[in-house]
Enzyme design. Structure first.
Site, short mmCIF file in Angstrom:
data_model
loop_
_atom_site.label_atom_id
_atom_site.label_comp_id
_atom_site.label_asym_id
_atom_site.label_seq_id
_atom_site.Cartn_x
_atom_site.Cartn_y
_atom_site.Cartn_z
NE ARG A 1 19.73 11.39 15.49
CZ ARG A 1 19.61 10.39 16.34
NH1 ARG A 1 20.67 9.71 16.71
NH2 ARG A 1 18.44 10.04 16.83
N GLY B 1 9.17 13.53 35.15
CA GLY B 1 8.48 14.26 34.07
C GLY B 1 7.71 15.47 34.53
CB ILE C 1 5.86 14.97 39.43
CG1 ILE C 1 4.93 13.86 38.92
CG2 ILE C 1 5.62 15.25 40.90
CD1 ILE C 1 5.12 12.53 39.65
CE LYS D 1 13.14 9.06 35.29
NZ LYS D 1 11.98 8.23 34.94
N GLY E 1 6.29 11.54 28.74
CA GLY E 1 5.41 11.97 27.67
C GLY E 1 5.72 13.41 27.30
N1 LIG Z 1 10.25 11.24 26.39
C1 LIG Z 1 9.96 11.49 27.66
O1 LIG Z 1 8.82 11.28 28.08
C2 LIG Z 1 10.99 12.07 28.59
C3 LIG Z 1 10.63 12.34 29.94
C4 LIG Z 1 11.58 12.90 30.79
C5 LIG Z 1 12.85 13.16 30.33
N2 LIG Z 1 13.18 12.86 29.02
C6 LIG Z 1 14.54 13.15 28.59
O2 LIG Z 1 14.46 14.12 27.55
C7 LIG Z 1 15.53 13.92 26.65
C8 LIG Z 1 14.95 13.76 25.24
O3 LIG Z 1 14.08 12.65 25.22
P1 LIG Z 1 13.10 12.36 23.99
O4 LIG Z 1 12.18 11.29 24.44
O5 LIG Z 1 12.54 13.63 23.49
O6 LIG Z 1 14.13 11.75 22.96
P2 LIG Z 1 14.00 11.66 21.36
O7 LIG Z 1 12.56 11.70 20.95
O8 LIG Z 1 14.84 10.54 20.93
O9 LIG Z 1 14.65 13.02 20.89
C9 LIG Z 1 16.02 13.24 20.85
C10 LIG Z 1 16.27 14.34 19.84
O10 LIG Z 1 17.65 14.60 19.81
C11 LIG Z 1 18.04 14.68 18.46
N3 LIG Z 1 19.44 14.32 18.33
C12 LIG Z 1 20.04 13.14 18.57
N4 LIG Z 1 21.34 13.20 18.29
C13 LIG Z 1 21.56 14.45 17.86
C14 LIG Z 1 22.70 15.13 17.38
N5 LIG Z 1 23.87 14.51 17.31
N6 LIG Z 1 22.58 16.42 17.00
C15 LIG Z 1 21.37 17.03 17.07
N7 LIG Z 1 20.26 16.44 17.50
C16 LIG Z 1 20.36 15.17 17.88
C17 LIG Z 1 17.14 13.73 17.70
O11 LIG Z 1 17.11 14.07 16.31
P3 LIG Z 1 16.21 13.26 15.25
O12 LIG Z 1 14.79 13.53 15.67
O13 LIG Z 1 16.51 13.87 13.94
O14 LIG Z 1 16.60 11.83 15.39
C18 LIG Z 1 15.83 13.99 18.42
O15 LIG Z 1 15.17 15.09 17.83
C19 LIG Z 1 16.31 12.71 27.17
O16 LIG Z 1 17.36 13.14 27.99
C20 LIG Z 1 15.27 11.98 28.00
O17 LIG Z 1 15.86 11.18 29.01
C21 LIG Z 1 12.28 12.32 28.17
#
Ligand SMILES: NC(=O)c1ccc[n+]([C@@H]2O[C@H](COP(=O)([O-])OP(=O)(O)OC[C@H]3O[C@@H](n4cnc5c(N)ncnc54)[C@H](OP(=O)(O)O)[C@@H]3O)[C@@H](O)[C@H]2O)c1
Length: 419
Positions: free
Chosen positions: A35, A125, A127, A196, A293
């Site tokens: 975004r 994650g 695993i 999950k 992470g």
């Molecule tokens: N974090 C973890 O440890 C983890 C582990 C397993 C799975 N996941 C999964 O991985 C996915 C991402 O998680 P995350 O933790 O990386 O989330 P995050 O840090 O919130 O990242 C989401 C990203 O999506 C972007 N975004 C949101 N709305 C958007 C739009 N309309 N158009 C374009 N980009 C958009 C955000 O942009 P901005 O940065 O500009 O706001 C951000 O860069 C999720 O499905 C989550 O469940 C995460």
């Protein structure tokens, strides 16, 4: 380009040589989206095409594979994945919410289009549990899959036990330290673990994902008192996701459990996740590691990219749509197991007799009882542990016990699980 997206860019940059060797070709990021273009992502993005509209990535002729790391069951994430499939581009996603809620439909779309949809990062994650269950254990009939699927809950429960502190205090601490979100409800109410588990159950039992059939309870009602009693009885309290295949169908539930402290799952602490799978030929297999992470999740995303580069693909739920099972879901009311029941009762003669009479009337037999301290006329905790009993009988007994005059608070019931 969020936490996971930036992690993927970093991994592809730092490990470019091993990735290229294992993929048989280099993997290059050509275009990205987020975004806020001005935000520092901790990795350079200059030289990459930047899309304001993430869905447009799917139409970019320089993009061979779309990696969706936005999140959310619907909205842009789903639109991007559907557009990529329609454009016949393979998709890699970490989005458990989307797969749990729309996975059956997305799998059909992907199969009709002949496009791979990979999601190793969506469960636990780092695993590699998707690959292990779907490919490594593919020769088995899986009877049960259970695990610690939410690192935030496991971290909170671990600290509550280690420090003897209450849930709200430890949650506030976890939020301050970045182990829990500002709005923690998805994690602590069990929804994330249920997403999950729904995915794991679909893979383990070869059935389209059925999130609505998962029984979900979180950890808000777990107290330091119950964690203490668990310890005295030889248990640890863990939030588990458990799916089991039986004659009546598939049972899938997420709730706090009393796990015997010698069970391997009881020893998985802090932010770690673990999954135990039981197969008819392999026996028990346990995998443990970091469930979230940037680094661990990127590791899983890149494993999927390498598989795609090598042309290794598998149907989403391990078998094509026509070969999937239509086993029914078994409701929690049909569950049979042992229970921990903790009451706050007025310390006066006859109260325990009243409680045990209700249990006897419902056919619930007791394994043990624990009462600590004496405070005549005041509230004291009483713990009862049952033998195997039907959930419906237990629920009826607890409703009646909760209504007794001498029972001062809503009874706490925690299922006992082998781990
Ligand atoms: N974090 C973890 O440890 C983890 C582990 C397993 C799975 N996941 C999964 O991985 C996915 C991402 O998680 P995350 O933790 O990386 O989330 P995050 O840090 O919130 O990242 C989401 C990203 O999506 C972007 N975004 C949101 N709305 C958007 C739009 N309309 N158009 C374009 N980009 C958009 C955000 O942009 P901005 O940065 O500009 O706001 C951000 O860069 C999720 O499905 C989550 O469940 C995460």
């Amino acid at each position: 380009m969020g936490t996971v997206g930036a992690g993927v860019l970093r991994l592809l940059r730092d490990n470019a040589d091993v990735v290229a060797a294992r993929a048989g070709r280099p993997i290059a990021v050509t275009a990205v989206s987020a975004r806020d273009r001005a935000r520092d992502r901790g990795v350079p993005v200059s030289g990459l095409r930047w899309y304001e509209n993430a869905v447009a990535l799917a139409a970019d002729p320089g993009v061979d594979v779309v990696v969706e790391l936005i999140g959310g069951a619907d909205g842009v994430a789903r639109a991007l994945v559907e557009s990529a499939i329609a454009a016949k581009k393979p998709v890699v996603t970490a989005n458990k919410a989307m797969l749990a809620v729309h996975g059956a439909e997305l799998a059909s779309l992907a199969e009709e289009a002949g496009v791979p949809l990979a999601f190793e990062a969506a469960v636990a994650g780092g695993i590699p549990v998707i690959k292990a269950v779907r490919e490594g254990l593919a020769g088995n009939r899986i009877t049960r899959i259970a695990g610690i699927l939410n690192g935030t809950c496991n971290y909170i429960l671990t600290r509550m036990r280690a420090e003897g502190r209450e849930f709200a205090e430890v949650l506030a601490d976890a939020q301050r330290l970045g182990y829990a979100e500002a709005d923690p409800s998805f994690d602590i109410d069990g929804v994330d673990a249920a997403h999950k588990l729904a995915i794991l159950a679909a893979l383990a039992f070869g059935r389209p994902v059925a999130f609505d059939a998962v029984h979900v309870e979180g950890i808000r009602r777990i107290s330091a008192l119950d964690i203490g009693f668990a310890g005295e009885l030889g248990y640890r309290i863990k939030l588990l996701g458990i799916a089991r295949a039986g004659d009546a169908g598939i049972e899938a539930r997420v709730h706090p459990c009393m796990v015997p402290e010698e069970a391997p799952l009881a020893r998985v602490d802090g932010v770690y996740n673990a999954v135990v799978t039981e197969g008819d030929f392999v026996g028990r297999v346990m995998l443990e590691g970091r469930g979230a992470g940037a680094g661990p999740t990127a590791s899983a995303v890149v494993a999927d990219l390498i598989d795609l580069a090598r042309g290794r693909t598998t149907p989403v739920w391990g078998a094509s749509a026509g070969a999937l099972s239509s086993a029914p879901s078994v409701p929690i009311s049909a569950h049979v197991g042992a229970y921990y029941l903790r009451l706050m009762v007025v310390d006066r003669p006859g109260v325990i007799a009243d409680v045990t009479a209700v249990l006897r009337d419902q056919g619930v037999s007791l394994e043990s009882m624990l009462q600590r301290g004496r405070a005549p006329g005041e509230a004291v905790p009483v713990v009862l542990v049952t033998h195997e009993t039907a959930e419906s009988a237990m629920a009826a007994a607890v409703a009646r016990i909760g209504g007794l005059d001498a029972v001062l608070e809503a009874p706490v019931v925690i299922r006992i699980e082998a781990g």
